[in-house]
Every structure is written in structure tokens, then in C-alpha cells.
Design a protein around this motif. Structure first.
Motif, PDB file in Angstrom:
ATOM      1  N   UNK A   1       0.531  -3.853   5.374  1.00 42.08           N
ATOM      2  CA  UNK A   1       0.007  -2.490   5.292  1.00 42.08           C
ATOM      3  C   UNK A   1       0.764  -1.727   4.217  1.00 42.08           C
ATOM      4  N   UNK A   2       0.176  -0.649   3.686  1.00 39.21           N
ATOM      5  CA  UNK A   2       0.875   0.166   2.686  1.00 39.21           C
ATOM      6  C   UNK A   2       2.011   0.951   3.320  1.00 39.21           C
ATOM      7  N   UNK A   3       2.829   1.638   2.511  1.00 45.01           N
ATOM      8  CA  UNK A   3       3.991   2.364   3.047  1.00 45.01           C
ATOM      9  C   UNK A   3       3.615   3.371   4.132  1.00 45.01           C
ATOM     10  N   UNK A   4       4.468   3.440   5.145  1.00 45.10           N
ATOM     11  CA  UNK A   4       4.237   4.340   6.277  1.00 45.10           C
ATOM     12  C   UNK A   4       5.574   4.857   6.776  1.00 45.10           C
TER      13      UNK A   4
ATOM     14  N   UNK B   1      -2.303   4.653 -15.614  1.00 45.37           N
ATOM     15  CA  UNK B   1      -1.292   4.125 -14.717  1.00 45.37           C
ATOM     16  C   UNK B   1      -1.690   4.313 -13.260  1.00 45.37           C
ATOM     17  N   UNK B   2      -0.709   4.240 -12.381  1.00 46.93           N
ATOM     18  CA  UNK B   2      -0.968   4.395 -10.962  1.00 46.93           C
ATOM     19  C   UNK B   2       0.055   3.646 -10.137  1.00 46.93           C
ATOM     20  N   UNK B   3      -0.140   3.677  -8.832  1.00 44.28           N
ATOM     21  CA  UNK B   3       0.735   2.975  -7.889  1.00 44.28           C
ATOM     22  C   UNK B   3      -0.089   1.905  -7.192  1.00 44.28           C
ATOM     23  N   UNK B   4       0.369   0.681  -7.248  1.00 42.15           N
ATOM     24  CA  UNK B   4      -0.299  -0.436  -6.585  1.00 42.15           C
ATOM     25  C   UNK B   4       0.658  -1.045  -5.570  1.00 42.15           C
ATOM     26  N   UNK B   5       0.102  -1.549  -4.477  1.00 41.34           N
ATOM     27  CA  UNK B   5       0.900  -2.183  -3.428  1.00 41.34           C
ATOM     28  C   UNK B   5       0.444  -3.620  -3.273  1.00 41.34           C
ATOM     29  N   UNK B   6       1.367  -4.541  -3.451  1.00 35.60           N
ATOM     30  CA  UNK B   6       1.105  -5.966  -3.254  1.00 35.60           C
ATOM     31  C   UNK B   6       1.617  -6.321  -1.862  1.00 35.60           C
ATOM     32  N   UNK B   7       0.711  -6.431  -0.896  1.00 39.13           N
ATOM     33  CA  UNK B   7       1.099  -6.633   0.494  1.00 39.13           C
ATOM     34  C   UNK B   7       1.168  -8.116   0.839  1.00 39.13           C
ATOM     35  N   UNK B   8       1.908  -8.422   1.899  1.00 39.00           N
ATOM     36  CA  UNK B   8       2.005  -9.791   2.386  1.00 39.00           C
ATOM     37  C   UNK B   8       2.738 -10.727   1.457  1.00 39.00           C
TER      38      UNK B   8
END
Length: 731
Positions: free
Chosen positions: A287-290, A343-350
Motif C-alpha cells: 500500500x502507499x504511505x500511511x 515530474x511527480x511522486x511514484x510508489x513502487x510497492x511490494x
């Protein structure tokens, strides 16, 4: 011919000089032997051996060999140059036909700048005239390695400036190319350059600003919008013709390892200072940051039966929110990060980072994917500790033990609490006491038995003074929790579908499930491969005042062991510290170079009616002075959130600073009040008569004042007067 002439100009003076030296030596020899210089047969020195002897013969042989060698070298050089010249002319003459087949697309191609930025796409230049070459390009000598680049650039429909005259304008090449010395390997390049099936075209500025197209572009077209993006290299090396959207960029300017609060705070800070930054967060969670605090607080008091799915909760003030910092629409896909124009913010999960190469500025994931970076933040947090007796108890005991830390742990424990008869919480600290109160409140609605055991005499005995710890213990008991104090676990076994906990004093506790809340171990798994220093006393990565572990590596959150200018080296495991340290690390990653001086706070709530906030060193072994007053209806966590508008109180506290607080005009208290009157108050922790820690008991929105007191580091003669600054006696 040029080289032959140069060789002759070099050797001729040497030959004349050698002849003159030999003639002078011969004249000197004649004078030394008492003869006239006229008797020396000067003419024989270079024409015959009769008058020169053996030395003249050697000289003639040496000069002759030199001349023959020079002639051979000159002949081979001239012949080789002629052959290479002819090959190059043949290659140039065969090129216009191929180039003209692509000529219709040439006027639409735009010329990237001479030095494109590796992090930002170069905008096309519609006004550039393809017939006018750059003035400096024809003078560039291309090495074999550089000569290999135009072919690859043509395949991706973009030409580097140095290769443009050779590939896009044949007329210019035919005129200027003979001056460029080309190796035989260069002549072998043309067969590799094949015309594209369709005419290449450069995306227009309007197309670059619209990432969503009717059809998904191939990898080469995506790379054309980003000339220096390493994602192109990954596709080219693997030979994979699949679209670039199926691959994660092999390079990112900002890499954040860990998906917690510190990483998100750093990402937001980086984007605030560098709006076009590309930030990649790599986390082993799905999951993304929490935010973690609600996992042991508000989520347990939700009336929504689907709270484990929605992860939305009502704060004490009644407002609803999600535990996630931002919705999914806030982030961009990790596969699209490299080509994102803004640009931007990407989350590579798992994905878990298993190796870090600090010299090569790259990491390796658990699936062997390698990602390089310019700057990196390590915010790996920590992992829950477990009791050794439980780890040695076997697989069956471990299956029925929860180490509470993540979203999955909350979901698992929520399910367990609805299907078992008894849960035992081992640990009397913040987390253990919060979970005990939460599960105890649920036990009143079912027949669930909740047991809390710890080695101290009362709840939070390592933090609170003994009298306040005892008062808190009674409060927890009223929530429906059975307390077993001064309990040291000797062994745990699974027997008759129950877990039997044997204590060292002989007591035996039977339960269905165990929750181990005995502390946190900083995650420093990357220290060995990265060669980073780990603090031997507090654990965590040792960092300097700017949270740097190396020149381009920062550490924030639970994993950072930093130096506090007031309290010495420390490591803090609280939400507010994660927010502030992550934010500062992000600023420093963009060049701020700010030191970390912030005194972070933490808070804990034992339900909606009792809560406290703390700052500095709060250790029950230190001398304390407590000043209390009678609580009112507004002195509760619920009232505090109604006033601040958020349940995560540090979000409001860390944005303010104290400035000359006005003391209350109420009369001074008389020290610690009766045990039933610990409604609200201030507890000061002293070291050498200086306040080093403060707990605000049911006193909220006063943390900037406490922070200033600790920062001043002054000795106070009467702490009752200091307590007036918090206005605890105002109704």
C-alpha cells in the motif's frame, strides 16, 4: 602525403646535426694526436669507409637503416590513408540514397540542445532549419565509440547534435567529412542503420504536455521525449520491444527507500522546493504511505464493520478521514515516472531493497532489478521485537502471536479478536497500553477476555512517575483489561488448543492469542552492503547534523541516530520525529543544508478521555516534578482534536513556535495533588536541575511552550511558576 612530409621535416635536421657533430669530433681527434686538421679526410666521412674506420661504418649503417625505415613507414602511412580515404568516400557516396528515403520526415524533426539535461526533457525547436548545421560540429573528431551512437539514436527517432550532420544532412557530410579521420570500424556502420518502417516524427510541444494518447507509444517514442532518460538504455540492452510503460525506469533523481511517514514527508518537501522533481518511493508493503498511529488508536473505536477494508475512521472530534496521507490519484505510476514532463511522486510497492552500492549510486531489489539514483533517503523504519521465549517456542506458538506494526497486523488482529475468547498483550509501554484499552473497550460488547502483562509495577512504568503510572493502571482496568504486573515470561507452549504462558514467579496464564508489544528494532539491513555506520548504543544509522550518512545519502525517521545539540545523541521512534526529520531530509536533498535542531514530540491516548503529549527525555528513573489541576470537559483528547481539527496532533504542533507565552494569573499549585485529581497537569523531568523532558497530561496545544523550555536549557528555581506558562489553572 602530409604525414610523409612531416616525417621528412623531422628527420632532415637530425641527419644534418649528426654529420656536423661527427666532423667536429674528427677534427678534435686530429688535434689531440698532433696532426693538422687539414689531414683529416672530411670527404670520406660519409662517402667511403677508407678514411673513416669502423666508427664511420657504424654511422653509415645507422643512418641508412633510419632512412630505409622512414621510407617504409611513410609508404605504408600514405597507402593506408589513401585506402581509408577511398573507403570513406565510397561510404559517403552510397549514403544519400538511404537518407533521401527518410527526407520527408527530416523537416519535422527538431534539434535537441547541445547539452540536454538528464533529468528534464528538452523541448523541440520548431524554428531550427535542418539545412543549417551547427557551426562547431564539423570540427569534431569522432572516436569509434562515439561513432556508434548515431545508429542507436536513429533507431529511437532522435539524433544527438554531434551526429546530426552525418545522418540528417548528406550534402554537408559530403563536403566536410573528408577532414574527419575515420577508423575502419566507422566504415562498417552504415549496414546497421536501417530505415524505419514508418517515417520518424518528433512529438510536438502540445503532445509532450498530454501524457494520455489514443494509442500507447512504443518504447522508442517515449524515449524521444526524454533524450537522456536511462529507461531507454534498459529497453535497448534487453532488446525488449515491449512498450516502456511495462518497465520501471532504471534511474531516478530522488530515491526514497521505505514507504512510511518519513518518506512521504521527504517527498512532499522535495516537490515543494523542486516542483519538477521525479521522486520514487520503494516499499516492501503493498500500500502507499500511511500514518501508523490510528492503527492502535482510532481505528479500534470505529463503528464501521468494514473498517478493515476502508481504513477510514472517525477522529475524536467526529471528523472522518483515511489513514493514507494522499489518495491514489496523488501518485503517478512508477513506469511513467521517467517520462513525466512535470515530474511527480511514484510508489513502487511490494519491492524490497536487498543491496545498496553507494559507490555506483544504485540499489538492487529482491527481483534483481537495479535502479540508479542521484540522491537517496533511507527511511526503513524498524521491525517489532519479539521475546526469545516465543521465538524458541515453535511454529504453532508463532502462528498465534502478533507483532503489531503494519496495516496487515491491524487487519489480522481485528479478525482474531472477533474469533477467539482470550487475548494476552505482553508489554506495558505506549503500544501495549493503547491496544489493551482498545481491545478492552471491545470486550464490553462481547465475551472477549483481554489480559495485559508487563515486568513493571504499572502501565508505562518506564515513562511515567510511579504515582501517575498507578493511576493509569486503574484507568486501564476500568476499560475491562485484566492487569498482571511484575510479570517475567519464562516459557510459552501450545497445549490443548491453548497457549500456556509460564511466568518466572510460578504463575500460569492460559490464552488463545498473544500480542507482543515489547519495542522496536531499527531496520539497518542495508548497513552492511552500503558500508554505513550503525550506532552501537542506540542502534540506527549514525548521521550528522544535516541527517547525512554519506555525501548523497540521508537517513530519517526511526532508523536515524542523530546528535541533539541539547540532549546528546538520540534515536526517536515517534510520528512527529518522522514528519520533521523526513521534511528536513527532503529539504537538504535539494540543497538546503539545514541542521536538525527540532525537539520532536509524541503523544498517546488511552481512549477518548485520557491522553498526554511528551517531549524530550521522559524517563521515570529521572527526578520529576508534577503540577496538576482539576480537569474540565475540554481537557480530553476529543476536545483537543476538535480545537486543532486533526487527530494527528503533531501536524498542527510542528508548524508553530512559542513566543513569549503569557503566564496564568491563577494562584500557584501546592505540588502534586491527590491521586484522584490527576485530571490534567505538567510533569517536568530533570537532569542536573535542568528540565530535559516534559509531559503534558491532558493538556493539549501547548507543545511549543514545552519545546522552548527545553531548548533554553535553563535552571528553574520554582517549577510551579513555570507551570503557569501552560495555563493549566484556567477554566
Amino acid at each position: 602525403m602530409l604525414k610523409c612530409r612531416t616525417l621528412w621535416r623531422t628527420l632532415a635536421p637530425l641527419a644534418r646535426t649528426s654529420s656536423t657533430v661527427c666532423r667536429q669530433n674528427a677534427r678534435r681527434a686530429g688535434l689531440n694526436n698532433g696532426r693538422l686538421p687539414a689531414c683529416v679526410p672530411a670527404a670520406h666521412m660519409s662517402t667511403a669507409p677508407a678514411g673513416g674506420g669502423r666508427e664511420n661504418q657504424l654511422y653509415v649503417l645507422l643512418v641508412g637503416a633510419t632512412c630505409v625505415g622512414g621510407a617504409i613507414y611513410a609508404y605504408r602511412t600514405v597507402k593506408g590513408d589513401s585506402q581509408r580515404y577511398q573507403d570513406r568516400i565510397d561510404e559517403i557516396s552510397s549514403r544519400p540514397l538511404k537518407t533521401f528515403t527518410e527526407e520527408p520526415a527530416t523537416p519535422t524533426q527538431s534539434e535537441p540542445p547541445a547539452a540536454p539535461s538528464p533529468a528534464e526533457p528538452s523541448p523541440p525547436a520548431p524554428d531550427a532549419d535542418p539545412a543549417d548545421p551547427p557551426s562547431e560540429e564539423p570540427a569534431v573528431e569522432a572516436s569509434p565509440q562515439e561513432a556508434a551512437e548515431p545508429a542507436a539514436a536513429l533507431i529511437v527517432e532522435e539524433e544527438p547534435p554531434a551526429a546530426e550532420p552525418a545522418e540528417a544532412r548528406p550534402g554537408v557530410v559530403a563536403e566536410d567529412e573528408p577532414v574527419i579521420e575515420a577508423s575502419p570500424e566507422e566504415a562498417a556502420e552504415p549496414p546497421v542503420v536501417e530505415p524505419e518502417p514508418s517515417p520518424p516524427s518528433e512529438p510536438t510541444p502540445a503532445e509532450l504536455t498530454e501524457p494520455v494518447a489514443e494509442s500507447e507509444p512504443p518504447a522508442a517514442e517515449s524515449a524521444a521525449a526524454e533524450p537522456a532518460e536511462p529507461q531507454l538504455e534498459a529497453v535497448t540492452e534487453s532488446g525488449d520491444a515491449s512498450p516502456a510503460s511495462h518497465k520501471v525506469s532504471s534511474h531516478t533523481p530522488y530515491l526514497l527507500i521505505g514507504g512510511g511517514t518519513a518518506s512521504f514527508a521527504a517527498a512532499r518537501s522535495i516537490r515543494a522546493r523542486d516542483p519538477g522533481a521525479r521522486v520514487l518511493i520503494v516499499t516492501d508493503e503493498l500500500v502507499p504511505p500511511y500514518m501508523r498511529p490510528p492503527l492502535s488508536k482510532e481505528l479500534w473505536f470505529s463503528d464501521d464493520p468494514s473498517v478493515t477494508e476502508t481504513l477510514r475512521f472517525k477522529q475524536w472530534n467526529g471528523k472522518e478521514r483515511s489513514i493514507y496521507f494522499q489518495p491514489p490519484s496523488f501518485y503517478i505510476n512508477a513506469e511513467e515516472l521517467g517520462s513525466a514532463e512535470n515530474g511527480g511522486v511514484a510508489v513502487l510497492t511490494g519491492k524490497k531493497v536487498v543491496h545498496m552500492d553507494v559507490r555506483g549510486n544504485k540499489i538492487k531489489l529482491d527481483d534483481d532489478t537495479e535502479i540508479s539514483y542521484d540522491k537517496c533517503l533511507i527511511a526503513t523504519g524498524g521491525v517489532p521485537r519479539n521475546l526469545q521465549v516465543i521465538e524458541r517456542a515453535g511454529e504453532e506458538v508463532m502462528k498465534r502471536t502478533t507483532l503489531f506494526r503494519k496495516v496487515e497486523d491491524f487487519k489480522s488482529l481485528d479478525k482474531v479478536s472477533r474469533n477467539v475468547k482470550s487475548i494476552t498483550i505482553i508489554g506495558g509501554g505506549f503500544l501495549g497500553s493503547e491496544l489493551a484499552c482498545a481491545l478492552g473497550r471491545r470486550s464490553t460488547e462481547s465475551d472477549l477476555e483481554v489480559i495485559q502483562m508487563y515486568p513493571e509495577k504499572g502501565n508505562m512504568g518506564k515513562v511515567l512517575p510511579e504515582y501517575l503510572s498507578n493511576w493509569t493502571t486503574e484507568k486501564v482496568k476500568k476499560e475491562g483489561v485484566k492487569i498482571i504486573s511484575e510479570a517475567l515470561v519464562k516459557s510459552v507452549v501450545s497445549k490443548d488448543d491453548k497457549l500456556e504462558i509460564q511466568l518466572k514467579d510460578g504463575r500460569l496464564v492460559k490464552t488463545d492469542h498473544i500480542v507482543a508489544a515489547v519495542g522496536l528494532e531499527p531496520n539497518v539491513d542495508l548497513a552492511k552492503s552500503a558500508g554505513l555506520e550503525v550506532d552501537s548504543d542506540f542502534g540506527g544509522f549514525r548521521v550528522n547534523a544535516e541527517l547525512q550518512a554519506r555525501s548523497n545519502i540521508w537517513v530519517a525517521g526511526d532508523a536515524a541516530c542523530f546528535y541533539d545539540i541539547r540532549l546528546g545523541r538520540r534515536r526517536v521512534e515517534h510520528h512527529d520525529h518522522a514528519v520533521v526529520s523526513g521534511r528536513l531530509a527532503g529539504e537538504n536533498m535539494t540543497g538546503a543544508n539545514k541542521p536538525y535542531w527540532h525537539q520532536s514530540m509524541f503523544w498517546s491516548d488511552l481512549g477518548p478521555d485520557v491522553g498526554y503529549e511528551a517531549i524530550g527525555i521522559v524517563d521515570s528513573s529521572l527526578p520529576t516534578v508534577g503540577v496538576f489541576a482539576k480537569a474540565t470537559a475540554k481537557d480530553t483528547p476529543k476536545a483537543a482534536t476538535e480545537e486543532s481539527g486533526t487527530g494527528i496532533r503533531s501536524e498542527s504542533e510542528t508548524e508553530h513556535t512559542a513566543s513569549s507565552p503569557v503566564a496564568s494569573s491563577a494562584p500557584s499549585p501546592t505540588g502534586v495533588q491527590h491521586k484522584d485529581e490527576y485530571g490534567k497537569g505538567v510533569i517536568f523531568y530533570l537532569r542536573d536541575k535542568v528540565v530535559v523532558g516534559i509531559i503534558l497530561w491532558n493538556v493539549f496545544n501547548r507543545m511549543p511552550i514545552a519545546r522552548k523550555i527545553i531548548k533554553d536549557g535553563e535552571e528553574h528555581a520554582d517549577l510551579n511558576e513555570v507551570a503557569k506558562l501552560f495555563n493549566i489553572h484556567d477554566d
